[in-house]
Design an enzyme around this catalytic site. Sequence first.
Site, short mmCIF file in Angstrom:
data_model
loop_
_atom_site.label_atom_id
_atom_site.label_comp_id
_atom_site.label_asym_id
_atom_site.label_seq_id
_atom_site.Cartn_x
_atom_site.Cartn_y
_atom_site.Cartn_z
N PRO A 66 55.13 -82.89 69.46
CG PRO A 66 55.14 -83.46 67.20
CD PRO A 66 55.95 -82.85 68.26
CG HIS A 67 52.05 -84.80 73.47
ND1 HIS A 67 52.54 -83.52 73.32
CD2 HIS A 67 50.97 -84.69 74.27
CE1 HIS A 67 51.80 -82.68 74.01
NE2 HIS A 67 50.84 -83.35 74.59
CB SER A 68 48.82 -88.67 70.01
OG SER A 68 47.48 -89.09 69.91
#
Length: 156
Positions: A66-68
Amino acid sequence: MDIAGLLTLERSRCGVRATSKKRALERLSELLMLDAGNEAVQAVFEGLTLRERLGSTGLGHGVGLPHSRSGELDQPRAAIIRLDQPIEFDAVDRQPVDILFALLVPEHNNDEHLRILSRLAEMFRDDALCSQLRACRGDDDLYNAVAGWHSDNASP
């Protein structure tokens, strides 16, 4: 790109209990923003959740990435958890996920974001590393396994 420089022992957790993708993302958001308040944690959670709605970040072979982005940061940071039990994560191979490495980058860091994601994808294609991560007994083992990884150690 030095992946170990993104991670700290405080943001590395082994044996985390999370019964769903949502709970895992909440836990990762808390770790990513240990030094911030609830509002920042919630903003990171919303960013990770929004990214997942665009398409799962489950890489396959039990790994999620997951990344943001965040306007609160001036440097990228990461958190890793190894779950006590795998969870459904809508991964490309439809297998449950037990290793989650979350990446948070500054809002306008497009090139670096892509370079880091590429390096992480390479790292988590290493079967020996993934086996080592799954065998970890504590937070320090988990952190040291990631910190000690180099691409020249990768399985063919």
